[in-house]
Design a protein around this motif. Sequence first.
Motif, PDB file in Angstrom:
ATOM      1  N   TYR A   6     -19.404 -38.949  12.836  1.00 44.83           N
ATOM      2  CA  TYR A   6     -17.783 -39.320  13.650  1.00 44.83           C
ATOM      3  C   TYR A   6     -17.419 -38.254  13.863  1.00 44.83           C
ATOM      4  O   TYR A   6     -17.519 -37.075  13.279  1.00 44.83           O
ATOM      5  CB  TYR A   6     -16.785 -39.980  12.539  1.00 44.83           C
ATOM      6  N   TYR A   7     -16.728 -37.853  14.953  1.00 42.41           N
ATOM      7  CA  TYR A   7     -16.240 -36.861  15.834  1.00 42.41           C
ATOM      8  C   TYR A   7     -14.774 -36.843  16.163  1.00 42.41           C
ATOM      9  O   TYR A   7     -14.534 -38.010  16.656  1.00 42.41           O
ATOM     10  CB  TYR A   7     -16.894 -36.434  16.894  1.00 42.41           C
ATOM     11  N   CYS A   8     -14.186 -36.168  15.927  1.00 45.10           N
ATOM     12  CA  CYS A   8     -12.825 -36.226  16.547  1.00 45.10           C
ATOM     13  C   CYS A   8     -12.654 -35.077  17.634  1.00 45.10           C
ATOM     14  O   CYS A   8     -13.636 -34.292  18.006  1.00 45.10           O
ATOM     15  CB  CYS A   8     -11.634 -35.609  15.682  1.00 45.10           C
ATOM     16  N   ALA A   9     -11.822 -35.472  18.818  1.00 45.64           N
ATOM     17  CA  ALA A   9     -11.872 -34.825  20.058  1.00 45.64           C
ATOM     18  C   ALA A   9     -10.375 -34.983  20.674  1.00 45.64           C
ATOM     19  O   ALA A   9      -9.615 -35.775  20.255  1.00 45.64           O
ATOM     20  CB  ALA A   9     -12.610 -35.493  21.046  1.00 45.64           C
ATOM     21  N   ALA A  10      -9.936 -33.784  21.514  1.00 42.60           N
ATOM     22  CA  ALA A  10      -8.828 -33.830  21.982  1.00 42.60           C
ATOM     23  C   ALA A  10      -8.802 -33.972  23.477  1.00 42.60           C
ATOM     24  O   ALA A  10      -9.679 -33.318  24.100  1.00 42.60           O
ATOM     25  CB  ALA A  10      -8.226 -32.536  21.576  1.00 42.60           C
ATOM     26  N   ALA A  11      -7.796 -34.390  23.982  1.00 45.27           N
ATOM     27  CA  ALA A  11      -7.915 -34.712  25.484  1.00 45.27           C
ATOM     28  C   ALA A  11      -6.502 -34.402  26.059  1.00 45.27           C
ATOM     29  O   ALA A  11      -5.445 -34.905  25.614  1.00 45.27           O
ATOM     30  CB  ALA A  11      -8.008 -36.308  25.874  1.00 45.27           C
ATOM     31  N   ALA A  12      -6.758 -33.727  27.062  1.00 44.98           N
ATOM     32  CA  ALA A  12      -5.243 -33.178  27.740  1.00 44.98           C
ATOM     33  C   ALA A  12      -4.774 -34.292  28.724  1.00 44.98           C
ATOM     34  O   ALA A  12      -3.708 -34.113  29.103  1.00 44.98           O
ATOM     35  CB  ALA A  12      -5.707 -31.939  28.624  1.00 44.98           C
ATOM     36  N   SER A  63     -10.224 -37.063   8.336  1.00 41.69           N
ATOM     37  CA  SER A  63      -9.319 -36.219   8.652  1.00 41.69           C
ATOM     38  C   SER A  63      -9.687 -35.174   9.730  1.00 41.69           C
ATOM     39  O   SER A  63     -10.680 -34.740   9.544  1.00 41.69           O
ATOM     40  CB  SER A  63      -8.723 -35.334   7.775  1.00 41.69           C
ATOM     41  N   CYS A  64      -8.825 -34.780  10.559  1.00 41.29           N
ATOM     42  CA  CYS A  64      -9.418 -33.790  11.369  1.00 41.29           C
ATOM     43  C   CYS A  64      -8.191 -32.866  11.765  1.00 41.29           C
ATOM     44  O   CYS A  64      -7.078 -33.433  12.177  1.00 41.29           O
ATOM     45  CB  CYS A  64      -9.706 -34.422  13.051  1.00 41.29           C
ATOM     46  N   THR A  65      -8.260 -31.583  11.656  1.00 42.12           N
ATOM     47  CA  THR A  65      -7.221 -30.747  11.697  1.00 42.12           C
ATOM     48  C   THR A  65      -7.420 -29.692  12.767  1.00 42.12           C
ATOM     49  O   THR A  65      -8.681 -29.216  12.827  1.00 42.12           O
ATOM     50  CB  THR A  65      -7.123 -29.871  10.350  1.00 42.12           C
ATOM     51  N   ALA A  66      -6.391 -29.537  13.635  1.00 45.06           N
ATOM     52  CA  ALA A  66      -6.807 -28.633  14.785  1.00 45.06           C
ATOM     53  C   ALA A  66      -5.914 -27.243  14.617  1.00 45.06           C
ATOM     54  O   ALA A  66      -4.993 -27.247  13.996  1.00 45.06           O
ATOM     55  CB  ALA A  66      -5.995 -29.347  15.978  1.00 45.06           C
ATOM     56  N   SER A  67      -6.639 -26.378  15.109  1.00 44.97           N
ATOM     57  CA  SER A  67      -5.923 -24.964  15.351  1.00 44.97           C
ATOM     58  C   SER A  67      -5.854 -24.356  16.861  1.00 44.97           C
ATOM     59  O   SER A  67      -6.931 -25.084  17.561  1.00 44.97           O
ATOM     60  CB  SER A  67      -6.579 -24.278  14.310  1.00 44.97           C
ATOM     61  N   GLY A  68      -5.121 -23.676  17.195  1.00 49.20           N
ATOM     62  CA  GLY A  68      -5.070 -23.006  18.402  1.00 49.20           C
ATOM     63  C   GLY A  68      -3.841 -23.562  19.287  1.00 49.20           C
ATOM     64  O   GLY A  68      -2.757 -23.672  18.762  1.00 49.20           O
ATOM     65  N   ARG A  69      -4.131 -24.240  20.316  1.00 52.13           N
ATOM     66  CA  ARG A  69      -3.021 -24.397  21.242  1.00 52.13           C
ATOM     67  C   ARG A  69      -2.164 -25.625  20.790  1.00 52.13           C
ATOM     68  O   ARG A  69      -2.706 -26.407  19.822  1.00 52.13           O
ATOM     69  CB  ARG A  69      -3.346 -24.859  22.528  1.00 52.13           C
ATOM     70  N   GLU A  79     -13.192 -31.571  11.286  1.00 48.63           N
ATOM     71  CA  GLU A  79     -13.393 -32.949  10.503  1.00 48.63           C
ATOM     72  C   GLU A  79     -13.630 -32.872   9.049  1.00 48.63           C
ATOM     73  O   GLU A  79     -14.433 -31.871   8.686  1.00 48.63           O
ATOM     74  CB  GLU A  79     -14.186 -33.988  11.371  1.00 48.63           C
ATOM     75  N   SER A  80     -13.137 -33.819   8.330  1.00 44.89           N
ATOM     76  CA  SER A  80     -13.583 -33.771   6.810  1.00 44.89           C
ATOM     77  C   SER A  80     -13.382 -35.200   6.441  1.00 44.89           C
ATOM     78  O   SER A  80     -12.731 -36.232   7.193  1.00 44.89           O
ATOM     79  CB  SER A  80     -12.618 -33.103   5.977  1.00 44.89           C
ATOM     80  N   GLY A  85     -14.609 -31.763  17.738  1.00 41.47           N
ATOM     81  CA  GLY A  85     -15.228 -31.066  16.282  1.00 41.47           C
ATOM     82  C   GLY A  85     -16.702 -31.031  16.147  1.00 41.47           C
ATOM     83  O   GLY A  85     -17.503 -31.671  17.112  1.00 41.47           O
ATOM     84  N   GLN A  86     -17.290 -30.622  14.848  1.00 38.10           N
ATOM     85  CA  GLN A  86     -18.802 -30.623  14.650  1.00 38.10           C
ATOM     86  C   GLN A  86     -19.109 -31.849  14.099  1.00 38.10           C
ATOM     87  O   GLN A  86     -20.492 -32.172  14.098  1.00 38.10           O
ATOM     88  CB  GLN A  86     -18.821 -29.452  13.838  1.00 38.10           C
ATOM     89  N   GLY A  87     -18.030 -32.807  13.604  1.00 41.08           N
ATOM     90  CA  GLY A  87     -18.749 -34.134  13.239  1.00 41.08           C
ATOM     91  C   GLY A  87     -18.999 -34.195  11.858  1.00 41.08           C
ATOM     92  O   GLY A  87     -18.927 -33.157  10.977  1.00 41.08           O
ATOM     93  N   THR A  88     -18.606 -35.429  11.261  1.00 38.93           N
ATOM     94  CA  THR A  88     -18.767 -35.775   9.932  1.00 38.93           C
ATOM     95  C   THR A  88     -19.654 -36.964   9.565  1.00 38.93           C
ATOM     96  O   THR A  88     -19.465 -37.896  10.347  1.00 38.93           O
ATOM     97  CB  THR A  88     -17.335 -35.769   9.104  1.00 38.93           C
ATOM     98  N   GLN A  89     -20.549 -37.007   8.696  1.00 40.41           N
ATOM     99  CA  GLN A  89     -21.583 -38.063   8.473  1.00 40.41           C
ATOM    100  C   GLN A  89     -20.832 -39.225   7.815  1.00 40.41           C
ATOM    101  O   GLN A  89     -20.293 -39.040   6.406  1.00 40.41           O
ATOM    102  CB  GLN A  89     -22.831 -37.563   8.007  1.00 40.41           C
ATOM    103  N   VAL A  90     -20.687 -40.490   8.219  1.00 44.88           N
ATOM    104  CA  VAL A  90     -20.357 -41.493   7.247  1.00 44.88           C
ATOM    105  C   VAL A  90     -21.513 -42.533   7.385  1.00 44.88           C
ATOM    106  O   VAL A  90     -22.182 -42.998   8.274  1.00 44.88           O
ATOM    107  CB  VAL A  90     -19.055 -42.179   8.116  1.00 44.88           C
TER     108      VAL A  90
END
Length: 122
Positions: free
Chosen positions: A94-100, A21-27, A6-7, A113-118
Amino acid sequence: QVQLVESGGGLVQAGDSLTLSCTASGRSFSTYAMGWFRQAPGKEREIVAAVTRSGGSTYYRNSVKGRFTISRDNARNTVYLQMNSLKLEDTAVYYCAAAAGRYYYAGDYDYWGQGTQVTVSS
């Protein structure tokens, strides 16, 4: 594995806007529904918004409806949270997360994600 970063967090005044924003890498990013959660000190983590794999459907908690907008760009492997008219009570990590699969509850999500403070000040 999916890595989420996150950023965009920061310190703003009430009424201001901020975009996370939350950018994903991997699958493959497009195979996951994406959500934004937040956790304030002493409170449980709560879902803020979620978006389906295609971006065609969204979900918002009542307190942010009309103020926040979730969107995603599968070509950029990125999910966004546009936050307008910020209030003091929006202060949280604030955290972003991915759900299958399902995407309404924290337990539905597979990667975080690791979270970003607002922080919203008066």
